[in-house]
Design a protein around this motif. Structure first.
Motif, mmCIF file in Angstrom:
data_model
loop_
_atom_site.group_PDB
_atom_site.id
_atom_site.type_symbol
_atom_site.label_atom_id
_atom_site.label_comp_id
_atom_site.label_asym_id
_atom_site.label_seq_id
_atom_site.Cartn_x
_atom_site.Cartn_y
_atom_site.Cartn_z
ATOM 1 N N LEU A 193 25.339 -7.298 -7.809
ATOM 2 C CA LEU A 193 25.260 -6.224 -6.714
ATOM 3 C C LEU A 193 24.893 -6.798 -5.403
ATOM 4 C CD1 LEU A 193 22.910 -3.676 -8.480
ATOM 5 C CD2 LEU A 193 25.275 -3.402 -7.940
ATOM 6 N N SER A 194 25.072 -8.106 -5.268
ATOM 7 C CA SER A 194 24.834 -8.994 -3.928
ATOM 8 C C SER A 194 23.577 -8.586 -3.353
ATOM 9 C CB SER A 194 26.184 -8.272 -3.180
ATOM 10 O OG SER A 194 27.274 -8.756 -3.408
ATOM 11 N N THR A 195 22.531 -8.570 -4.126
ATOM 12 C CA THR A 195 21.201 -8.494 -3.870
ATOM 13 C C THR A 195 20.399 -9.515 -4.134
ATOM 14 O OG1 THR A 195 21.783 -5.967 -4.263
ATOM 15 C CG2 THR A 195 19.407 -6.548 -3.798
ATOM 16 N N PRO A 196 20.215 -10.664 -3.249
ATOM 17 C CA PRO A 196 19.469 -11.654 -3.835
ATOM 18 C C PRO A 196 17.835 -11.276 -3.871
ATOM 19 C CG PRO A 196 19.849 -11.737 -1.465
ATOM 20 C CD PRO A 196 20.694 -10.611 -1.943
ATOM 21 N N VAL A 197 17.192 -11.678 -4.799
ATOM 22 C CA VAL A 197 15.749 -11.639 -4.779
ATOM 23 C C VAL A 197 14.991 -12.829 -4.501
ATOM 24 C CG1 VAL A 197 13.798 -10.939 -6.827
ATOM 25 C CG2 VAL A 197 16.233 -9.844 -6.774
ATOM 26 N N PHE A 198 14.295 -12.714 -3.457
ATOM 27 C CA PHE A 198 13.387 -13.816 -2.861
ATOM 28 C C PHE A 198 11.897 -13.401 -3.501
ATOM 29 C CE2 PHE A 198 16.822 -13.135 0.107
ATOM 30 C CZ PHE A 198 17.382 -14.396 0.087
ATOM 31 N N VAL A 199 11.264 -14.347 -3.863
ATOM 32 C CA VAL A 199 9.997 -14.414 -4.431
ATOM 33 C C VAL A 199 8.816 -15.329 -3.853
ATOM 34 C CG1 VAL A 199 10.798 -13.844 -6.777
ATOM 35 C CG2 VAL A 199 10.417 -16.104 -6.076
ATOM 36 N N ARG A 200 7.821 -14.713 -3.699
ATOM 37 C CA ARG A 200 6.586 -15.578 -3.454
ATOM 38 C C ARG A 200 5.406 -15.210 -4.283
ATOM 39 N NH1 ARG A 200 3.953 -18.260 1.066
ATOM 40 N NH2 ARG A 200 1.897 -18.981 0.071
ATOM 41 N N THR A 201 5.366 -16.574 -5.099
ATOM 42 C CA THR A 201 4.124 -16.225 -5.786
ATOM 43 C C THR A 201 2.782 -16.462 -5.282
ATOM 44 O OG1 THR A 201 5.668 -17.425 -7.587
ATOM 45 C CG2 THR A 201 2.983 -17.514 -7.998
ATOM 46 N N ILE A 202 1.940 -15.635 -5.438
ATOM 47 C CA ILE A 202 0.373 -15.436 -4.955
ATOM 48 C C ILE A 202 -0.455 -15.726 -6.082
ATOM 49 C CG2 ILE A 202 -1.214 -13.954 -3.637
ATOM 50 C CD1 ILE A 202 1.394 -12.290 -2.557
ATOM 51 N N GLY A 203 -1.467 -16.598 -5.812
ATOM 52 C CA GLY A 203 -2.231 -17.129 -6.865
ATOM 53 C C GLY A 203 -2.137 -18.100 -7.397
ATOM 54 N N SER A 204 -2.948 -19.061 -8.228
ATOM 55 C CA SER A 204 -2.993 -20.174 -8.525
ATOM 56 C C SER A 204 -3.153 -19.985 -10.290
ATOM 57 C CB SER A 204 -4.192 -21.107 -8.024
ATOM 58 O OG SER A 204 -5.317 -20.671 -8.480
ATOM 59 N N LYS A 205 -3.039 -21.248 -10.653
ATOM 60 C CA LYS A 205 -2.898 -21.342 -12.378
ATOM 61 C C LYS A 205 -4.310 -21.476 -12.763
ATOM 62 C CE LYS A 205 1.484 -23.447 -12.788
ATOM 63 N NZ LYS A 205 2.425 -24.630 -13.403
ATOM 64 N N GLN A 206 -5.290 -21.312 -12.109
ATOM 65 C CA GLN A 206 -6.880 -21.328 -12.408
ATOM 66 C C GLN A 206 -6.986 -20.105 -13.268
ATOM 67 O OE1 GLN A 206 -9.484 -22.087 -9.326
ATOM 68 N NE2 GLN A 206 -11.354 -22.072 -10.742
ATOM 69 N N GLY A 207 -7.866 -20.065 -14.340
ATOM 70 C CA GLY A 207 -8.177 -19.130 -15.249
ATOM 71 C C GLY A 207 -9.605 -18.620 -14.656
ATOM 72 N N VAL A 208 -10.239 -17.506 -15.643
ATOM 73 C CA VAL A 208 -11.213 -16.738 -15.045
ATOM 74 C C VAL A 208 -12.333 -17.175 -16.043
ATOM 75 C CG1 VAL A 208 -10.177 -14.811 -14.008
ATOM 76 C CG2 VAL A 208 -10.869 -14.941 -16.520
ATOM 77 N N ARG A 209 -13.649 -16.985 -16.016
ATOM 78 C CA ARG A 209 -14.617 -17.471 -16.908
ATOM 79 C C ARG A 209 -14.867 -16.022 -17.748
ATOM 80 N NH1 ARG A 209 -19.458 -20.535 -13.403
ATOM 81 N NH2 ARG A 209 -18.031 -22.575 -12.898
ATOM 82 N N ASP A 210 -15.041 -16.336 -19.095
ATOM 83 C CA ASP A 210 -14.961 -15.260 -19.782
ATOM 84 C C ASP A 210 -15.424 -15.826 -21.145
ATOM 85 O OD1 ASP A 210 -14.620 -12.333 -20.522
ATOM 86 O OD2 ASP A 210 -13.296 -13.436 -21.974
ATOM 87 N N LEU A 211 -16.333 -14.671 -21.848
ATOM 88 C CA LEU A 211 -16.700 -14.892 -23.300
ATOM 89 C C LEU A 211 -15.827 -13.847 -23.990
ATOM 90 C CD1 LEU A 211 -18.726 -16.211 -25.377
ATOM 91 C CD2 LEU A 211 -20.540 -14.540 -24.692
ATOM 92 N N ARG A 212 -15.521 -14.420 -25.165
ATOM 93 C CA ARG A 212 -14.778 -13.391 -26.015
ATOM 94 C C ARG A 212 -15.136 -13.542 -27.519
ATOM 95 N NH1 ARG A 212 -10.886 -16.256 -22.841
ATOM 96 N NH2 ARG A 212 -10.779 -17.769 -24.344
ATOM 97 N N LEU A 213 -15.395 -12.180 -27.979
ATOM 98 C CA LEU A 213 -15.743 -12.082 -29.356
ATOM 99 C C LEU A 213 -14.703 -11.405 -29.979
ATOM 100 C CD1 LEU A 213 -19.141 -10.551 -30.593
ATOM 101 C CD2 LEU A 213 -17.229 -9.577 -31.304
ATOM 102 N N ALA A 214 -14.226 -11.923 -31.263
ATOM 103 C CA ALA A 214 -13.226 -11.040 -31.943
ATOM 104 C C ALA A 214 -13.749 -11.066 -33.383
ATOM 105 C CB ALA A 214 -11.922 -11.894 -31.738
ATOM 106 N N LEU A 215 -13.188 -10.124 -34.180
ATOM 107 C CA LEU A 215 -13.444 -9.900 -35.478
ATOM 108 C C LEU A 215 -11.918 -10.341 -36.236
ATOM 109 C CD1 LEU A 215 -15.268 -6.370 -35.951
ATOM 110 C CD2 LEU A 215 -16.383 -8.834 -35.816
ATOM 111 N N HIS A 216 -12.136 -11.110 -37.425
ATOM 112 C CA HIS A 216 -11.036 -11.320 -38.220
ATOM 113 C C HIS A 216 -10.419 -10.239 -38.646
ATOM 114 C CE1 HIS A 216 -10.540 -15.609 -37.487
ATOM 115 N NE2 HIS A 216 -11.876 -15.829 -37.978
ATOM 116 N N GLN A 217 -11.304 -9.176 -39.270
ATOM 117 C CA GLN A 217 -10.833 -7.794 -39.620
ATOM 118 C C GLN A 217 -11.503 -6.716 -39.149
ATOM 119 O OE1 GLN A 217 -8.540 -7.612 -41.650
ATOM 120 N NE2 GLN A 217 -8.255 -9.214 -43.128
#
Length: 770
Positions: A193-217
C-alpha cells in the motif's frame, strides 16, 4: 529539458548523416566558381539545414517536463502504545514512564512537522482508536493487553496521493497471541500500500522485580480420606537471596506456615499435604509474603480446588500378554485409593485372567483404622511392601473376550479404558462399535499406554487413534513436554525432569498427527535431531483418546540410585493422567450434576465460563446457575446454553472485575458437592511482568514495510530523522511524474521544416540551379 530516443538504430543513422554531409560537400565543390562565395555559402547553409532537420527528427528529440506533486500534505499516523507495560519506568532516577516519553515524542512531531504533514494520532492496546494530542498527553498506560498487529492493520488502507506513513511508538511487547508471522504479513501489506512503517522502541530490556507463586495443579480429585500433595513453586527476579513466608490456608484460616529461602532467582518447590474425610468441594489458598519493591502482588497467591468423592474412578485395563509394563501399571493404579481397577490379561491362547481390585472399607474408615493400629513407620513399610495387599481381589478366567467391550452394560461402568499391546482378541467389530459409542455418549476416556494397541490397525480402530504409525527400526528416546503439555497441567513435572529419566523404546514410528489432535510430549535426545509425538490426545465425541508411546516405562517405577530424586514420578504421572481425564469430562455414577469452570484462575481480559453436566432425566427443568462474588452487589443468575452433546451446557459469565467468585447450581441438593465451584479473576499479569522491550520485532516489521527503525538517542532529533527517512522512501518508491512530448509532434516544428524546404527550393530556382 530535451532528451533523444532515436527512431532508428544509431548504426543506421550515422551512415545517413555521413552521406548527407558527403553529398553537400560534393555539391559545393561542383558549383565552386559559378556563384559568388557569399551566395554559395547561403545556398549550402540552407541545403544543410534541410538535410539536418530530417536527421534530427530521426533522433526523436523529446521535451521532458516534471509534473508538480499532488496537492496536499502527506499523512503521518502516529500509533501510541498505552498498554500496561508502557507504565514501566526504565530509569527510576529519570522518573518518566515509557508512556511519558511517547507523549513527549508526539508533541515534538507536531511542533517540528506540523506544517509539512497531516498528523493523526491513534492510541492502542487490545485495539486502536483515534485520539488527539491532548488525549495522548493525558492517557494512562493501563491497557490489559497489546495487539500490535491488529492496531497497525487498522491504520492502513487510506489512499493518499501525497503519500502516507505510520510511526509506531511502543516497547514492542505483543501479549494478545499475535505471531511474528502475522506481524511480517502486516508489514508486507503496508509495503504493497506504499505505507512505510517507522518504529521507535521505547524502553530497555531490563525486567522487573517480582515474586511468583504457582501451583502445579489448580484442580485435584481425591477419594475421601486420601492425602493429596499440593506442589507449590516459588521463584523471584531479585538480584540477592530473599526470605519469605509461605502459608497454606482454608476458608481464611492458616493450616501451615513455612519460612522459605530463595537464592539466585532459582525456583523453590514446596509440598503441602491435604485431605478431607467427607465428600465435597474444598477451596485452599496458598499465599506468600510480599517482598520489597514488587511490581505486583497478584501472583503472590494461588487457589486449589479439591473435589473429594466417595465413589472411586473405575478403570479397565486390557492387555494381550503379561508384560512388565502391565505389571507395574496395575500395581500403580491399584495402589491409588481413588481408583477401582479391573484388569484383563491374556495369559495364553484361550485363557484370559480378569482381576478386579476393590477396597473392603471406605478410605476414611481405613484411614481411621490404620491410624489407631499402626505407627506411621509401620504403615509406610506395609504400603511399600505391598500397597494392594489389604484390598479385596476377585479373580475370573475367561475362555474368550470377544463380547467384553461389545457389552454396553459392562463397558458403561468404567470411566477410563486402558489398552496395552497385542489386544486384537478384544477388538472385534462389535467391540469397536461399542467402544466408539461409549466414547461419544458416555464421556469415557481411552488410553493406549504403549503406542499402537495392535500390530495391524483396522480401519475402524485406526479412525479412533489421534496418530498414524509407520513401521520402523527399533529406537530409543527420552520424553520432553511441549508447550501444550505444560499448559494442560496434567503432569506436575517439567519436560527437563522427564528428560533425565531412563529412555523408552519403540518400533512403530508415529508420524501423522490427525486434525484436532494435541501433542503433549515429544521425543528428545535422538541422534538425527528429529522429534516424534510421544503423548497425543484427541477429543472423540464427549470423550478423549490418549496415546502414550514407548515400552520400558516400568523402569520409571524402579529407578536406579542415580535417579532416586524422581522415584515418585511414575505414580504421579498415572495418577495425574487419570484425574485429568475424569475431572474434565463425565459424571460420576452417583452424580446427577457437575459444574466445572474452564479455569480456576481467569485473566480480567478473558471471558469467564463454566461447563454444566446434567443427567437430564433426573431434572424436571433446566436449572439456573448463580454467580456470587466480592465485587458484585448481589448474586447474578445465568441460564445455561445447551450444546450439541446431550446433557452438556455452557454458562458464560462474561468479563468480570478482579476478585474471587463462587458458582452454584440452583435447585441442587445440599449434599451434591459437584453442583458448586469457584474461580478467581486477576488482572493481566503478563503486561506487568513481561516488560523487557523487544526492538528486534519492531525492526523486522519496519523492514518488511519498507520503513526503518528510528534509533536516535536524542528524541528531539526524531522528527528530523523521520522526515528524512520518509522523503528517501517516497523518492525511491514513488518517483516524480514526468511528461515526455516528441518534438515532431508539435505543429510549428513541422511548419518550420516545410517552410525551410520551400525557401531552399525557391532560392535555388531563383539562382537558376533548378
Amino acid at each position: 529539458m530535451i532528451t533523444f530516443h532515436a527512431l532508428i538504430p544509431i548504426a543506421l543513422w550515422l551512415p545517413l548523416a555521413l552521406a548527407a554531409v558527403g553529398l553537400l560537400v560534393a555539391y559545393g565543390l561542383a558549383n565552386r566558381g559559378k556563384f559568388p562565395s557569399k551566395r554559395l555559402a547561403l545556398i549550402l547553409t540552407m541545403m544543410g539545414l534541410t538535410l539536418a532537420l530530417p536527421l534530427v527528427i530521426l533522433l526523436n528529440p523529446m521535451w521532458v517536463q516534471r509534473q508538480p506533486p499532488p496537492p496536499g500534505k502527506p499523512l503521518l499516523t502516529v500509533l501510541v502504545d498505552r498498554s500496561a507495560s508502557m507504565a514501566t519506568e526504565d530509569d527510576p532516577a529519570d522518573g518518566r514512564s515509557r508512556m511519558a516519553i511517547a507523549s513527549q515524542i508526539a508533541q515534538g512531531l507536531v511542533k517540528q512537522l506540523g506544517e509539512d504533514y497531516e498528523i493523526r494520532f491513534r492510541s492502542f492496546a487490545e485495539a486502536s482508536a483515534p485520539v488527539s494530542l491532548e488525549q495522548v498527553a493525558a492517557a494512562e498506560a493501563d491497557g490489559p493487553a497489546t495487539d500490535l498487529n491488529r492496531s497497525i492493520a487498522e491504520s492502513l488502507g487510506e489512499d493518499r496521493p501525497p503519500g502516507q506513513a505510520v510511526l509506531v511508538l511502543s516497547d514492542g511487547i505483543e501479549t494478545s497471541g499475535g505471531s511474528a508471522t502475522r506481524l511480517r504479513q502486516t508489514g508486507q501489506r503496508a509495503r504493497a500500500l506504499s505505507t512505510p512503517v517507522f518504529v521507535r522502541t521505547i524502553g530497555s530490556k531490563q525486567g522487573v522485580r517480582d515474586l511468583r507463586l504457582a501451583l502445579h495443579q489448580s484442580q485435584e480429585l481425591a477419594f475421601v480420606g486420601q492425602e493429596v500433595p499440593v506442589i507449590v513453586q516459588l521463584s523471584h527476579t531479585y538480584p540477592l537471596p530473599q526470605k519469605t513466608k509461605l502459608t497454606l490456608q482454608q476458608a481464611g484460616e492458616p493450616i501451615e506456615t513455612r519460612e522459605i529461602d530463595i537464592t539466585n532467582g532459582a525456583s523453590v518447590e514446596e509440598v503441602f499435604h491435604v485431605h478431607q474425610e467427607k465428600p465435597g468441594l474444598y477451596r485452599y489458598e496458598v499465599a506468600v509474603e510480599t517482598l520489597d519493591g514488587e511490581v505486583t502482588e497478584l501472583n503472590n497467591q494461588a487457589t486449589l480446588l479439591l473435589r473429594v468423592v466417595d465413589q472411586p474412578v473405575s478403570v479397565l485395563l486390557l492387555e494381550g500378554k503379561p508384560y512388565w509394563d502391565t505389571k507395574f501399571l496395575i500395581r500403580t493404579l491399584a495402589s491409588d485409593p481413588s481408583v477401582e481397577l479391573t484388569s484383563v490379561v491374556q495369559m495364553a491362547p484361550g485363557r484370559f485372567l480378569e482381576r478386579k481390585i476393590a477396597r473392603t472399607v471406605s478410605a476414611s474408615e481405613a484411614s481411621e483404622q490404620s491410624s489407631k493400629t499402626e505407627t506411621p513407620a509401620e504403615k509406610s513399610l506395609e504400603e511399600t511392601a505391598d500397597p494392594i495387599a489389604s484390598q479385596r481381589q476377585n479373580w475370573k478366567i475367561h475362555p474368550d473376550t470377544q463380547g467384553l467391550l461389545a457389552d454396553s452394560e459392562f463397558l458403561n461402568q468404567f470411566h477410563v479404558v486402558v489398552l496395552g499391546r497385542s489386544i486384537e482378541p478384544y477388538l472385534t467389530d462389535d467391540a469397536l462399535i461399542g467402544l466408539r459409542d461409549w466414547l461419544a455418549n458416555r464421556e469415557g476416556s481411552l488410553v493406549c499406554f504403549r503406542g499402537a494397541p495392535a500390530s495391524q490397525l483396522t480401519q475402524r480402530l485406526g479412525s479412533l487413534m489421534p496418530v498414524d504409525w509407520s513401521p520402523g527400526n527399533s529406537s530409543r528416546f527420552r520424553v520432553s513436554l511441549t508447550d501444550s503439555g505444560q499448559a494442560m497441567q496434567w503432569l506436575p513435572q517439567t519436560g527437563d525432569q522427564l528428560e533425565l529419566l531412563p529412555s523408552l523404546a519403540t518400533s512403530a514410528k508415529p508420524e501423522d498427527v490427525k486434525p484436532l489432535s494435541t501433542v503433549l510430549a515429544t521425543s528428545s535426545g535422538q541422534a538425527d535431531g528429529e522429534t516424534i509425538p510421544l503423548i497425543t490426545f484427541r477429543p472423540e465425541g464427549s470423550g478423549r483418546v490418549v496415546v502414550i508411546e514407548g515400552a520400558g516405562m516400568w523402569r520409571w517405577a524402579f529407578l536406579p540410585p542415580d535417579h532416586q530424586d524422581h522415584d515418585a514420578l511414575y505414580g504421579t504421572l498415572w495418577r495425574s493422567l487419570v484425574r485429568w481425564l475424569v475431572s474434565n469430562v463425565g459424571l460420576m455414577p452417583n452424580q446427577r450434576v457437575a459444574l466445572r469452570p474452564d479455569s480456576v484462575v481467569v485473566s480480567s481480559g478473558q471471558t469467564a465460563a463454566a461447563t454444566l453436566l446434567l443427567r437430564d432425566e433426573q431434572w424436571d427443568s433446566l436449572p439456573s446457575v448463580e454467580l456470587s462474588g466480592e465485587t458484585l452487589d448481589k448474586p447474578q443468575t445465568f441460564v445455561p446454553q445447551a450444546q450439541s452433546s446431550p446433557g452438556v451446557y455452557r454458562v458464560h459469565f462474561g468479563h468480570l472485575p478482579a476478585g474471587r467468585y463462587s458458582v452454584k447450581v440452583l435447585g441442587a441438593k445440599d449434599d451434591e458437592s459437584a453442583a458448586a465451584t469457584a474461580f478467581d479473576v486477576i488482572g493481566n499479569l503478563q503486561e506487568r511482568l513481561d516488560v523487557a522491550a523487544r526492538p528486534q520485532a519492531l525492526a523486522e516489521l519496519a523492514e518488511q514495510s519498507g520503513g526503518a527503525p528510528l534509533d536516535t538517542q536524542n528524541i528531539d532529533e526524531l522528527p528530523t530523522a523521520l522526515n528524512n527517512a520518509f522523503v528517501e522512501n517516497r523518492d525511491k518508491n514513488r518517483p516524480q511524474l514526468i511528461l515526455r512530448t516528441p518534438a515532431w509532434d508539435r505543429w510549428w516544428i513541422l511548419a518550420t521544416v516545410v517552410g525551410l524546404w520551400g525557401c531552399t527550393w525557391g532560392t535555388r530556382r531563383w539562382l537558376g540551379l533548378l
